[in-house]
Write a protein that holds these residues in place. Structure first.
Motif, PDB file in Angstrom:
ATOM      1  N   ASP A 291       9.014   1.694   4.630  1.00 42.56           N
ATOM      2  CA  ASP A 291       7.775   1.689   5.526  1.00 42.56           C
ATOM      3  C   ASP A 291       7.411   3.301   5.741  1.00 42.56           C
ATOM      4  OD1 ASP A 291       9.916   2.786   6.824  1.00 42.56           O
ATOM      5  OD2 ASP A 291       9.772   1.953   8.935  1.00 42.56           O
ATOM      6  N   LYS A 292       7.263   3.951   4.713  1.00 40.92           N
ATOM      7  CA  LYS A 292       6.719   5.177   4.557  1.00 40.92           C
ATOM      8  C   LYS A 292       5.485   5.428   5.237  1.00 40.92           C
ATOM      9  CE  LYS A 292       4.686   8.317   1.090  1.00 40.92           C
ATOM     10  NZ  LYS A 292       4.566   8.558  -0.497  1.00 40.92           N
ATOM     11  N   VAL A 293       4.417   4.608   4.652  1.00 44.77           N
ATOM     12  CA  VAL A 293       3.219   5.008   5.206  1.00 44.77           C
ATOM     13  C   VAL A 293       3.049   4.784   6.699  1.00 44.77           C
ATOM     14  CG1 VAL A 293       0.904   3.968   5.230  1.00 44.77           C
ATOM     15  CG2 VAL A 293       2.221   4.240   3.175  1.00 44.77           C
TER      16      VAL A 293
ATOM     17  N   ILE B 259       1.066  -1.112  -0.119  1.00 45.02           N
ATOM     18  CA  ILE B 259       0.032   0.060   0.066  1.00 45.02           C
ATOM     19  C   ILE B 259       0.989   1.179   0.012  1.00 45.02           C
ATOM     20  CG2 ILE B 259      -1.669   1.313   1.365  1.00 45.02           C
ATOM     21  CD1 ILE B 259      -2.909  -0.932   2.132  1.00 45.02           C
ATOM     22  N   ASP B 260       0.481   2.208  -0.881  1.00 45.38           N
ATOM     23  CA  ASP B 260       1.004   3.534  -0.596  1.00 45.38           C
ATOM     24  C   ASP B 260       0.434   4.723  -0.610  1.00 45.38           C
ATOM     25  OD1 ASP B 260       3.156   5.461  -0.490  1.00 45.38           O
ATOM     26  OD2 ASP B 260       4.051   5.258  -2.363  1.00 45.38           O
ATOM     27  N   VAL B 261       0.509   6.000  -0.185  1.00 50.64           N
ATOM     28  CA  VAL B 261      -0.366   7.146  -0.187  1.00 50.64           C
ATOM     29  C   VAL B 261       0.601   8.230  -0.343  1.00 50.64           C
ATOM     30  CG1 VAL B 261      -2.173   8.348   1.322  1.00 50.64           C
ATOM     31  CG2 VAL B 261      -1.781   5.711   1.569  1.00 50.64           C
TER      32      VAL B 261
ATOM     33  N   TYR C 228       5.728   5.817  -6.659  1.00 52.31           N
ATOM     34  CA  TYR C 228       5.515   4.509  -6.180  1.00 52.31           C
ATOM     35  C   TYR C 228       4.075   4.258  -6.156  1.00 52.31           C
ATOM     36  CZ  TYR C 228       6.325  -0.004  -3.884  1.00 52.31           C
ATOM     37  OH  TYR C 228       6.416  -1.376  -3.586  1.00 52.31           O
ATOM     38  N   THR C 229       3.195   5.204  -5.519  1.00 46.55           N
ATOM     39  CA  THR C 229       1.522   5.016  -5.618  1.00 46.55           C
ATOM     40  C   THR C 229       1.163   4.511  -7.048  1.00 46.55           C
ATOM     41  OG1 THR C 229       1.835   6.733  -3.862  1.00 46.55           O
ATOM     42  CG2 THR C 229      -0.466   6.461  -4.967  1.00 46.55           C
ATOM     43  N   ARG C 230       1.749   5.455  -7.969  1.00 47.96           N
ATOM     44  CA  ARG C 230       1.035   5.363  -9.203  1.00 47.96           C
ATOM     45  C   ARG C 230       1.555   3.722  -9.962  1.00 47.96           C
ATOM     46  NH1 ARG C 230       2.239   8.989 -14.837  1.00 47.96           N
ATOM     47  NH2 ARG C 230       2.502   7.129 -16.247  1.00 47.96           N
TER      48      ARG C 230
ATOM     49  N   ASN D 210       8.166  11.975   1.091  1.00 49.11           N
ATOM     50  CA  ASN D 210       9.002  10.633   0.941  1.00 49.11           C
ATOM     51  C   ASN D 210       8.349   9.992  -0.081  1.00 49.11           C
ATOM     52  OD1 ASN D 210      11.053  11.118   3.560  1.00 49.11           O
ATOM     53  ND2 ASN D 210       8.932  11.858   4.293  1.00 49.11           N
ATOM     54  N   SER D 211       9.347   9.198  -0.656  1.00 43.46           N
ATOM     55  CA  SER D 211       8.839   8.196  -1.589  1.00 43.46           C
ATOM     56  C   SER D 211       8.902   6.914  -1.125  1.00 43.46           C
ATOM     57  CB  SER D 211       9.466   8.392  -2.972  1.00 43.46           C
ATOM     58  OG  SER D 211       9.115   7.364  -3.738  1.00 43.46           O
ATOM     59  N   LYS D 212       7.892   5.997  -1.374  1.00 42.61           N
ATOM     60  CA  LYS D 212       8.148   4.638  -1.158  1.00 42.61           C
ATOM     61  C   LYS D 212       9.168   3.892  -1.931  1.00 42.61           C
ATOM     62  CE  LYS D 212       5.589   0.657   0.583  1.00 42.61           C
ATOM     63  NZ  LYS D 212       4.321  -0.175   0.858  1.00 42.61           N
ATOM     64  N   ASN D 213       9.488   4.520  -3.160  1.00 35.06           N
ATOM     65  CA  ASN D 213      10.710   4.133  -3.905  1.00 35.06           C
ATOM     66  C   ASN D 213      11.923   4.016  -2.705  1.00 35.06           C
ATOM     67  OD1 ASN D 213       9.590   3.815  -6.378  1.00 35.06           O
ATOM     68  ND2 ASN D 213       9.544   5.903  -6.567  1.00 35.06           N
TER      69      ASN D 213
HETATM   70  C1  LIG Z   1       0.975  19.198  -1.066  1.00 35.59           C
HETATM   71  C2  LIG Z   1       1.410  18.411  -2.173  1.00 35.59           C
HETATM   72  C3  LIG Z   1       0.500  18.244  -3.257  1.00 35.59           C
HETATM   73  C4  LIG Z   1       1.389  17.383  -4.463  1.00 35.59           C
HETATM   74  N1  LIG Z   1       0.762  17.201  -5.276  1.00 35.59           N
HETATM   75  C5  LIG Z   1       1.228  16.363  -6.271  1.00 35.59           C
HETATM   76  C6  LIG Z   1       0.456  16.052  -7.472  1.00 35.59           C
HETATM   77  O1  LIG Z   1      -0.894  16.586  -7.763  1.00 35.59           O
HETATM   78  N2  LIG Z   1       0.823  15.115  -8.472  1.00 35.59           N
HETATM   79  C7  LIG Z   1       1.965  14.568  -8.194  1.00 35.59           C
HETATM   80  O2  LIG Z   1       2.424  13.623  -9.007  1.00 35.59           O
HETATM   81  N3  LIG Z   1       2.617  14.591  -7.071  1.00 35.59           N
HETATM   82  C8  LIG Z   1       2.394  15.781  -6.055  1.00 35.59           C
HETATM   83  N4  LIG Z   1       2.952  15.980  -4.884  1.00 35.59           N
HETATM   84  C9  LIG Z   1       4.163  14.877  -4.797  1.00 35.59           C
HETATM   85  C10 LIG Z   1       4.097  13.476  -4.291  1.00 35.59           C
HETATM   86  O3  LIG Z   1       3.071  13.360  -3.330  1.00 35.59           O
HETATM   87  C11 LIG Z   1       5.333  13.070  -3.654  1.00 35.59           C
HETATM   88  O4  LIG Z   1       6.508  12.997  -4.517  1.00 35.59           O
HETATM   89  C12 LIG Z   1       5.173  11.574  -3.026  1.00 35.59           C
HETATM   90  O5  LIG Z   1       6.520  11.565  -2.062  1.00 35.59           O
HETATM   91  C13 LIG Z   1       5.335  10.621  -3.908  1.00 35.59           C
HETATM   92  O6  LIG Z   1       5.162   9.528  -2.868  1.00 35.59           O
HETATM   93  P1  LIG Z   1       5.379   7.800  -3.619  1.00 35.59           P
HETATM   94  O7  LIG Z   1       6.601   7.689  -4.550  1.00 35.59           O
HETATM   95  O8  LIG Z   1       5.529   7.237  -2.583  1.00 35.59           O
HETATM   96  O9  LIG Z   1       4.006   7.854  -4.447  1.00 35.59           O
HETATM   97  C14 LIG Z   1       2.688  16.622  -3.854  1.00 35.59           C
HETATM   98  C15 LIG Z   1       3.323  16.709  -2.666  1.00 35.59           C
HETATM   99  C16 LIG Z   1       2.652  17.697  -1.812  1.00 35.59           C
HETATM  100  C17 LIG Z   1       3.405  17.806  -0.537  1.00 35.59           C
END
Ligand SMILES: Cc1cc2nc3c(=O)[nH]c(=O)nc-3n(C[C@H](O)[C@H](O)[C@H](O)COP(=O)(O)O)c2cc1C
Length: 191
Positions: free
Chosen positions: A95-97, A33-35, A58-60, A88-91
């Motif tokens: 244990d990011k979440v 799971i990622d958020v 990672y979520t994508r 922070n990225s789950k990449n």
């Molecule tokens: C307030 C805020 C808004 C964001 N909006 C977007 C967005 O609309 N689209 C996007 O791709 N990333 C957006 N980001 C960046 C991702 O949330 C961020 O890179 C995240 O760490 C990705 O995590 P993941 O790699 O674990 O999925 C936003 C970050 C913040 C703090």
């Protein structure tokens, strides 16, 4: 489960996500799971929502595997958790979440754990649009289930933020950690 959380009419869900608030995007595949937060999300029909998901996130990757995502509408209450999830990225952080401190609850009939501290949730099935996804990082989801907190949204999907208290305000975002909480309702005479 919190007794205020109610399943809602799918055709009212767009109203929850039309408020200019940041959303939390949840992806899941098996136990993984990622958020992440996203400011770039919008309704594009009564039962369809769009969200921009950068190809490195990672979520994508989880969403692409599963074909579904969850959007949640976070409040002031969890702004710190939200900023951690967006910084922070789950990449990189396995244990990011867990580290974010975000908590979840389950609702019968829903495969996604729902993040706490939010006031609306929508389960979306990805409508595959490879051109949009590749060129604009834009994902379109058809809402297949919706839930809302009845302290904020009535049966018609109309919000009552003016009486709910600041903690339950959603989070309009102007880049980075630049957020507002909602102010007063504006009524227009004759409408
Ligand atoms: C307030 C805020 C808004 C964001 N909006 C977007 C967005 O609309 N689209 C996007 O791709 N990333 C957006 N980001 C960046 C991702 O949330 C961020 O890179 C995240 O760490 C990705 O995590 P993941 O790699 O674990 O999925 C936003 C970050 C913040 C703090």
């Amino acid at each position: 489960m919190n007794s205020h959380i109610k399943a809602v009419d799918i055709n009212n869900v767009w109203k929850f996500f039309n408020l200019g608030g940041t959303v939390l995007v949840e992806g899941k595949h098996g136990d993984d799971i990622d958020v992440m937060p996203a400011s770039w999300s919008m309704p594009i029909d009564y039962n369809k929502l769009g969200v921009v998901l950068d190809s490195t996130h990672y979520t994508r990757k989880l969403i692409e595997k599963e074909g579904y995502f969850l959007l949640a509408l976070p409040t002031v209450k969890i702004v710190k958790e939200l900023m951690y999830l967006g910084s922070n990225s789950k990449n990189d952080v396995d244990d990011k979440v867990e580290q974010s401190g975000l908590k979840f609850f389950n609702i019968e009939g829903c495969d996604f754990p729902l993040p706490e501290g939010c006031v609306a949730w929508a389960v979306c099935k990805v409508l595959k649009e490879p051109h949009n996804e590749k060129t604009y990082d834009l994902f379109i989801g058809e809402v297949v289930a919706g839930y809302a907190d009845d302290r904020i949204f009535n049966d018609k999907g109309e919000p009552t933020f003016e009486t709910a208290g600041e903690e339950l305000s959603i989070l309009p975002n102007f880049g980075g950690a630049y957020f507002y909480s909602l102010g007063k309702r504006v009524s227009v005479p004759g409408y």
